[in-house]
Design an enzyme around this catalytic site. Structure first.
Site, PDB file in Angstrom:
ATOM      1  CB  THR A 133      -1.031   0.027   1.152  1.00  0.00           C
ATOM      2  OG1 THR A 133      -1.192   1.290   1.621  1.00  0.00           O
ATOM      3  CG2 THR A 133      -0.284  -0.509   2.484  1.00  0.00           C
ATOM      4  CD  GLU A 135      -2.036   5.128   4.693  1.00  0.00           C
ATOM      5  OE1 GLU A 135      -1.770   5.244   5.951  1.00  0.00           O
ATOM      6  OE2 GLU A 135      -2.661   6.023   4.084  1.00  0.00           O
ATOM      7  CE  LYS A 161      -2.243  -4.140   4.104  1.00  0.00           C
ATOM      8  NZ  LYS A 161      -2.519  -5.280   3.002  1.00  0.00           N
TER       9      LYS A 161
END
Ligand code: NAP
Ligand code: GDD
Length: 385
Positions: A133, A135, A161
Site C-alpha cells: 500500500t 500507506e 503492512k
C-alpha cells in the site's frame, strides 16, 4: 486446464472485482471468507455457485488470516497456481483502535501465507501477490512516490503492512518464491467500504440530494490522495503475477486531489455547487447554486423543489468533526507508476471524473431504494462512521 487462484479477502472490494476478472479469464477461483454472524457475501453474490453443483469454478472456504493451520490446510487442498493475498484489516483509522489485531492479520497473516507455500513445497508452483500500500510512504519522503522512495508509515496499519512488504521480499530472496508486492495507491468504486472517505462522501451526497440527511460530517479536508478505480487496479495485480520474474510495482494514477476537492466534485456531479468557508474545525461547505438540468438528470426533477427550499433555510451540507482526525496523518500521496506502465503495460482507464460519476450514479440509485423503504414506513439508518 485453466489456472487455479486463491484469493484471501474475497468478500472485500478488490477481492470481488478480482474474482470476477479471473473467472472471465477461465480461472478456477477459490476464496477465503471469514466466519461472520451475517452472510457478508454481498459483493460476490452475483458469482456465487451452489456447493451442490457438480462442476464449480468458484469455491469459498472458511478461514482467517490469524489462523496458520487453517491457512496451511486451504493452501494444501487448493494447491493454487496463484495466491492473491488481499485480506487485511484495511481501515487506517480503525488500526489505531485495534493495533495488535491489525499487526496479527495484516503483518503476520502475510507470513502465514508465505510459510504455507514454503512448507508445502509449492515454491516453484505457486506465485504470490501481496497487497502492499501507498500507506507505506506515510510521511512522504519524496514527491511523487516510486518503488525507490523510502518508507515512513504513520499508522499501526502502515507499520503492519511494512512487515508484510519486507517479509514478501525476504521470502523471494531467501527461498526463490515468485512473490511480488503491488504498492497500490487508493482505489475506490461503487462497492468501496462505506467508511472510506470517497464512499462516505458519495453516499452522504446522495442522501442530502434526496432529502434523507442533513449534512456530511468529515475529518481532515486537506488530505490529498491519488485516487483510482479498483477495476483498473485489480488488472495490475493480475499482470504482476504473469511476469517471468517477481518484482515490486507502484500502481497509481499520478494525479492527487484534496478531500475537499473530492467533495466539491461529487456534489457538482449531481448539479450542486459547493463553496467552502472558515478554517479548521469551523470550516463548512454550503450549496451556493443548483444546476437544474444536471440535478434533474442525475437525481430527478421531483427532488428539485425540496432541495431549493432546504438550501434557502440551511445551505450548509458539510461540517467538520474532529473525531474523524487521525493521531498521525498521511497528508499527501501521489504515485509514479512509470515502472508498471513500461514493464506491465498497465494504463488505467478511469480518471477521477469517471470514478466519481460512477460512484454518484450508483449511490443515488441505492439511496432511492432506501428512500422508498423509508417512505413505506420502515426505519432506515443514517450511519456516521
Ligand atoms: P476491504 O474491502 O476492506 O477488504 C478486506 C478483505 O479482507 C475483506 O474480505 C475482509 O473480510 C478480509 N479480512 C479482514 N480481516 C481478515 C482476517 N482476519 N481473515 C480473513 N479475512 C480478513 O479492502 P480492499 O479495499 O478490497 O483492499 C484489499 C487489500 O488491498 C487490503 O489488504 C488492503 O489493505 C490493500 N490495499 C487497499 C487499497 C485501497 O485503496 N483499496 C490500497 C492499497 C492496499 P470481511 O468482508 O469479513 O471484513
Ligand atoms: N475514512 C475517512 N473518514 N477519512 C477521512 C474523513 C472521514 O470522515 N475525513 C477526512 N478523511 C481523510 C483521512 O484522514 C485520510 O487522509 C483520507 O481522507 C483518506 O482516508 P480513507 O478513505 O480512510 O483512506 P486511507 O488513505 O486512509 O486508506 C486507504 O487507502 C490506503 C492506500 O493508500 C485504505 O484503503 C487502505 O487500506 C489503503 O492501504
Amino acid at each position: 486446464m485453466g489456472k487455479v487462484a486463491l484469493i484471501t479477502g474475497i468478500t472485500g472490494q478488490d477481492g470481488a472485482y478480482l474474482a470476477e476478472y479471473l473467472l472471465k479469464k477461465g480461472y478456477t477461483v477459490h476464496g477465503i471468507k471469514r466466519r461472520s454472524s451475517l452472510f457478508n457475501t454481498e459483493r460476490i453474490d452475483h458469482i456465487y455457485q451452489d456447493p451442490h453443483a457438480e462442476k464449480r469454478n468458484f469455491i469459498l472456504h472458511y478461514g482467517d488470516m490469524t489462523d496458520s493451520m487453517n491457512l496451511t490446510k486451504i493452501v494444501h487442498d487448493v494447491s493454487p497456481d496463484e495466491i492473491y493475498n488481499l485480506a487485511a484489516m484495511s481501515h487506517v483509522k480503525v488500526s489505531f483502535d485495534t493495533p495488535e489485531y491489525t499487526a496479527n492479520a495484516d503483518g503476520l497473516g502475510t507470513l502465514r501465507v508465505l510459510e504455507a507455500v514454503r512448507l508445502l513445497d509449492l515454491t516453484t508452483k505457486t506465485r504470490i501477490y501481496q497487497a502492499s500500500t501507498s500507506e507505506l510512504y506515510g510521511l512522504a519522503q519524496e514527491v511523487p512516490q516510486t518503488e525507490k522512495t523510502p518508507f515512513y508509515p504513520r499508522s499501526p496499519y502502515g507499520v503492519a503492512k511494512l512487515y508484510a512488504y519486507w517479509i514478501t521480499v525476504n521470502y523471494r530472496e531467501a527461498y526463490g518464491l515468485h512473490a511480488s508486492n503491488g504498492i497500490l495507491f487508493n482505489h475506490e468504486s461503487p462497492i468501496r467500504g462505506e467508511t472510506f472517505v470517497t464512499r462516505k462522501i458519495t453516499r452522504a451526497m446522495a442522501k442530502i440530494a434526496l432529502g434523507m440527511q442533513e449534512a456530511l460530517f468529515i475529518g481532515n479536508l486537506s488530505a490529498r490522495r491519488d485516487w483510482g478505480h479498483a477495476k483498473d487496479f485489480i488488472k495490475a495485480m493480475y499482470l504482476i503475477l504473469q511476469q517471468d520474474k517477481p518484482d515490486d510495482y507502484v500502481i497509481a494514477t499520478g494525479v492527487t486531489s484534496e478531500v475537499r476537492e473530492f467533495i466539491t466534485r461529487t456534489f457538482k456531479s449531481a448539479g450542486m455547487e459547493i463553496a467552502f468557508s472558515g478554517t479548521g474545525e469551523k470550516e463548512t461547505g454550503e450549496i451556493i447554486s443548483i444546476d437544474d438540468a444536471v440535478f434533474k438528470e442525475r437525481v430527478g426533477k421531483e427532488y428539485i423543489p425540496a432541495i431549493n427550499t432546504r438550501i434557502k433555510s440551511n445551505p450548509v451540507v458539510v461540517r467538520v468533526d474532529k473525531s474523524y482526525y487521525r493521531p498521525t496523518e498521511v497528508d499527501q500521496l501521489i504515485g509514479d507508476a512509470t515502472k508498471a506502465r513500461k514493464k506491465l503495460g498497465w494504463i488505467p482507464e478511469y480518471d477521477l471524473e469517471g470514478l466519481i460519476n460512477e460512484m454518484v450514479n450508483s449511490d443515488i440509485h441505492l439511496m432511492k431504494k432506501e428512500n422508498h423503504i423509508r417512505n413505506g414506513g420502515f426505519r432506515t439508518l443514517n450511519y456516521f462512521e
